[in-house]
Design an enzyme around this catalytic site. Structure first.
Site, short mmCIF file in Angstrom:
data_model
loop_
_atom_site.label_atom_id
_atom_site.label_comp_id
_atom_site.label_asym_id
_atom_site.label_seq_id
_atom_site.Cartn_x
_atom_site.Cartn_y
_atom_site.Cartn_z
N CYS A 192 -1.23 11.11 10.95
CA CYS A 192 -0.46 12.08 10.15
C CYS A 192 -0.77 13.53 10.51
O CYS A 192 0.13 14.36 10.66
CB CYS A 192 -0.70 11.84 8.67
N VAL A 207 1.50 3.63 2.39
CA VAL A 207 2.43 3.81 3.51
C VAL A 207 3.49 2.72 3.46
O VAL A 207 4.67 2.96 3.71
CB VAL A 207 1.67 3.84 4.85
N HIS A 241 -0.35 17.67 4.08
CA HIS A 241 -1.47 18.18 4.87
C HIS A 241 -1.14 19.60 5.32
O HIS A 241 -0.03 19.87 5.80
CB HIS A 241 -1.68 17.32 6.11
N ARG A 274 -2.61 2.97 19.61
CA ARG A 274 -2.04 4.28 19.96
C ARG A 274 -2.47 4.79 21.33
O ARG A 274 -1.70 5.40 22.04
CB ARG A 274 -2.46 5.33 18.93
N SER A 317 -3.43 11.40 -0.51
CA SER A 317 -2.69 10.20 -0.15
C SER A 317 -2.97 9.79 1.29
O SER A 317 -2.77 8.63 1.64
CB SER A 317 -1.18 10.41 -0.35
N GLY A 371 0.82 -1.21 0.00
CA GLY A 371 0.00 0.00 0.00
C GLY A 371 0.85 1.25 0.00
O GLY A 371 2.09 1.18 -0.10
N GLN A 405 -6.43 18.45 3.98
CA GLN A 405 -5.61 17.25 3.93
C GLN A 405 -5.51 16.65 2.52
O GLN A 405 -6.44 16.73 1.72
CB GLN A 405 -6.17 16.22 4.92
N SER A 456 -1.52 -10.66 -3.04
CA SER A 456 -0.12 -10.35 -3.37
C SER A 456 0.86 -11.44 -2.98
O SER A 456 1.97 -11.49 -3.50
CB SER A 456 0.30 -9.05 -2.66
#
Lengths: 355, 355, 355, 355
Positions: free
Chosen positions: D150, D15, D243, D111, D180, D13, D177, D40
């Site tokens: 981000c 990132v 961004h 997080r 991507s 992907g 933003q 994949s």
């Protein structure tokens, strides 16, 4: 190798900035002076030029003072790179050449003069011999060497190996050209946002006529234009950098798509032999992904970024005799403009044509 | 005139929405049912369809329930307009036709079948006679009538008057196609932002082959394809609506640019004579501004918005015998898709071909 | 009702074109004259104005001759609508007012003068009483009435019902403004393609200060500015038409989101009561889809296209006392400019304030 | 220094590609394995990943085989960089940590767990001490370290020096933003062309809450959230990368704009002291041009491209006590995602926290 001192005429515009970017830290050349139009004169470069490019403006040029576009301002420069608008170039370039400078020009003013080389180092380096004619006829101390229009360069680079290997009879080309080709302020956002413009002034004439001169034969002091028929249709699309061109091509003899592809991929020429600093290892990148070439990536093509062109979608043409179709895309501002002039100057330096 | 009841298959996608927009408040037709894929079935239309168009969703359809794409769901509809993907259309459309419906289809599945009309009412209304063949051969109660691919319709509409007045020998066409042509989710923003994509699957085949059928002659129960040579190169550009095509055309006889321009501008055909509701007064708008046609305005061309095409930049071609070049732009979603099917149905209603 | 004859000053630019579009076939007004800058004078309108709008230029204005921007050129017009740049407006508008015309101006030059109404008919129609002060003080035969800056109008229209129903203490607003707000040539494509520009000259000052005047109280012949604290940050994004603004708002008293939403949705004011031709039935459209408002659809909001604003994403603010957040989007060129002036003039005509 | 062997989870992907770009030829790390989703697995990387980035895919990874996202596939890797979608990360990351890997994760799943560091090396390197808590509580051989969302990273990097030098009481932030940020297929071109979308799912919650944890104090084995009030409004605009955020900020004490500017410009922290390979010399570039920062250039900010953020338009806020306003822009995919995780791992390696 001693560095040759150079100047950039029209250094604050978009092609001018590309010149500055390519010439800062150049192994052959040293920037001695910049010139620009009246409102920039006297300012330092970092104030005069609204820098559009990535990477940022090179440190060493930021504080150089912008000079007026006059011979006196560039008298220490052996080469003057010209990013002048054609009407200004028309007056200024001969003055510079007469005063002994080599004018490496991106302007259209003198491209079609019979004694001025219209040069792509990979395609027609032998046309530099025109300089003897130019010298005899004009009596200048210096000379003018030009590079073609951006659309033409990208096209002709892709044509050259096919021209050599198979011959070219005729071609149709339809372009999708980037915004930067019109200069920084050339296309208003209100004109092109969610839109395209199917017309670019003089562009079709240039692609049709410059191509014949570039692919022409130097003989007895003149260029005999190539015997190719060309028809073009030029259009502007909302893309920052990278001209893309759809080509319908009649070759001189039968061949396979594999041979065409190989002819393009293996193409190397004098700049590659001489390992000129701005010459990409491969001038033509052949894409196999059906969705390529795309300008957002093709604008970076080549081992020297933006100096190669990307060719893809190579397929048979159902109408033309020995016909093929392909799409080519390349960086109009680098390979199609500033990089082209710099490569011309590198060739001349390498060939000993500079003082 | 009693209104004919109609249904829309695949009513939530982009072409489906265009059908809904054109059929709401239509003087000939009354929407009786919508169908869509499983995840939409049972929802009301305003919940199922993410409305992309301006003006907003017509009030009268907001609360209609979306049905499954089955014959039972549309049994009261004399006409079913099909905006189905081609793989679904392939299975569903014959079922509908067999059950007695007229299928007015925008799908590609049956376009090239020898007994299926590939219809542009201004171009080949006489091809409707194929329906007798279709009936004989298939034994269906109903029938399938198709409209061409969006790129083809816009091209052929511009070709038709020239074909009639001067003959056409061969042509090259290079397209710059809108995002909506790929469906709502067809092109990702990361793919096309500041970019173009020089490839659209099957599009070149469609434009090259559909054109020959449409301009072909109906004779003894079949279509003899037109004897024209066509080569096309198809490209996607970042434009919402409006396909633009650069055409290099060899005419059958010598003519002047004025005559070409007049031939295009004065062109009217059966839909204009019959004053069909979705027929524009002039199918072709000739632009004299060198910067036109542009898709941002051409997408609205015509007295019925988006049903005419705009032609400009008419000029001589330097290579082709009796050659001309021009650029045509039109609304791919209206004239090139839903509007095309609706106009087909209007023609059939007006000609008494509906029950 | 007899039509009032009107003129448009600066008729060829983008706001000027919007005036022409709104005034052609207007039930109250009749265009008598256009003016523009020197290079357009003497041309007919269709040659002078590069028409940017959809639908195409109204037939009836195409052949009107463009006049110089002088009082003599508009002497038969009771109202002159001004789309002049502010530096020109500053000189010309008082001359016009002195000569007896009502100047309905979109220019910023006189907006903040203490005796000039800064008018949004739905918000502060009572400020028209300033005209008596203006007349007394200036001694003009005519007068100047202004509409606010585009960003301010769109903001204040959304604030008004909340101001009336709950009071407003302070607000932060961050804008994402359309290209057309800068005029046709205001933003270069090379500047904004794949980019945004986080600065618009004077825009923050205008939104912060005009708002206070508009929401101020007329008392004893003057406007007492509203006691609201405002902080704004203004940014340009690559969108053709439609300014979008994110608002963080402290209300004067506690309320629920439902009440806020209802206050906005049910808002109607004098123009709606008077059924002014350019007044939308609902000035504020409340969006419930979390992805809305978006400028591509909000630019058409309202029963009179582009005259309503769309508000969405109404939610609590976690910091501000009685705080809410929302996003508003509206057509900067219609509701934010030409439509605003036309609505002002309609109100004055309807109220009997024209001769 | 011996290179640490690493793996990338979700390597195909956007990132994931950024991870590959940053880790190829990295002085500390050696890529040992890639994983991706089922379709994949078994392909070589050059076939599995549709490479979106410039420069082109590094040679050395082209032929590496893509593995399934399972612990067995990465067992030789000390660090696994996770670019997994959060629902997948939620299951996979603890398995990896339990098996002894350091998981450097860009996913949001862990997080906000009280024993998981939410790390920006320039901001809260001391939060790595949470790993002892994590180890004690979870009993894993390895551990999970996360980087923020981000939008949050770009914001907090600009806040940190102001927080240290002046204190921060409250702030409002309105974002614009890049595409991507939603992943390669996240935003359809039909949605965003000539438009913006004023909503990004969960983004406002993340910016408001992650910021408090990052700026919080580590004390007695836990993070005490910073006492700051935050309100955010998040919007998508048609920009590829970068961004941009407009900030209204109340500082803890009075200061001048010069001091603010200096605080930002001179900011350096642990990664700069340690000269970590991916640390930019200056984490914050202060722009003085009123038109900056713009995402088209800010996406390249920093001596390590894309690892610094650009701050500009620093000005007083008229409402907030000790209030300032500014605009910050940075590369969401590098500083805001893959580069953030890589820098986290570099810090841990440099601090001796790897085995």
């Amino acid at each position: 190798m001693t560095k040759t001192s150079v100047a950039v005429l029209g250094a604050t515009g978009m092609v001018g900035q590309r010149f500055v970017q390519l010439l800062a830290n150049h192994p052959y050349f040293e920037i001695e002076a910049f010139t620009a139009s009246k409102q920039s004169v006297g300012k330092c470069y970092k104030e005069a030029a609204k820098w559009y490019l990535h990477p940022p403006m090179p440190e060493e040029v930021k504080d150089m003072e912008v000079q007026p576009t006059e011979e006196k301002a560039v008298e220490g420069a052996e080469i003057v790179f010209s990013a002048l608008p054609s009407n200004v170039a028309k007056k200024v370039e001969p003055v510079m050449a007469k005063a002994g400078h080599l004018v490496a020009s991106n302007a259209s003013s003198y491209r079609m003069e019979s004694d001025v080389p219209l040069l792509i180092p990979e395609v027609n380096p032998e046309h530099l011999a025109l300089l003897y004619e130019q010298h005899d006829r004009r009596g200048w101390e210096g000379s003018i060497v030009t590079n073609p229009n951006c659309t033409t360069i990208i096209l002709v680079l892709a044509l050259k190996p096919l021209f050599d290997d198979f011959g070219i009879e005729r071609l149709f080309v339809s372009t999708m050209q980037a915004l930067s080709g019109a200069g920084y302020g050339g296309v208003k956002s209100m004109e092109i946002q969610d839109n395209l413009i199917p017309y670019i002034g003089k562009e079709e004439w240039k692609t049709e006529n410059e191509t014949l001169k570039i692919l022409g034969e130097f003989k007895n002091g003149e260029i005999l234009p190539a015997k190719i028929e060309i028809s073009s249709s030029c259009h502007r699309v909302p893309v920052l950098d990278g001209h893309t061109e759809a080509v319908f091509l009649e070759l001189g003899k039968e061949t396979s798509l594999e041979e065409v592809s190989e002819s393009l991929a293996k193409f190397k020429a004098k700049p590659q032999e001489l390992k000129l600093p701005t010459a990409p290892e491969q001038p033509i990148i052949v894409e196999t992904d059906a969705n390529k070439p795309q300008p957002r990536s093709a604008r970076f093509a080549g081992s020297v970024e933006g100096m190669a062109v990307a060719v893809g979608r190579i397929r048979k043409d159902p109408i033309l005799k020995n016909g093929i179709r392909f799409v080519v895309s390349g960086n109009n501002a680098i390979r199609g403009a500033a990089g082209a002039s710099v490569l011309n100057a590198e060739l001349m330096k390498s060939e000993g044509l500079l003082k």
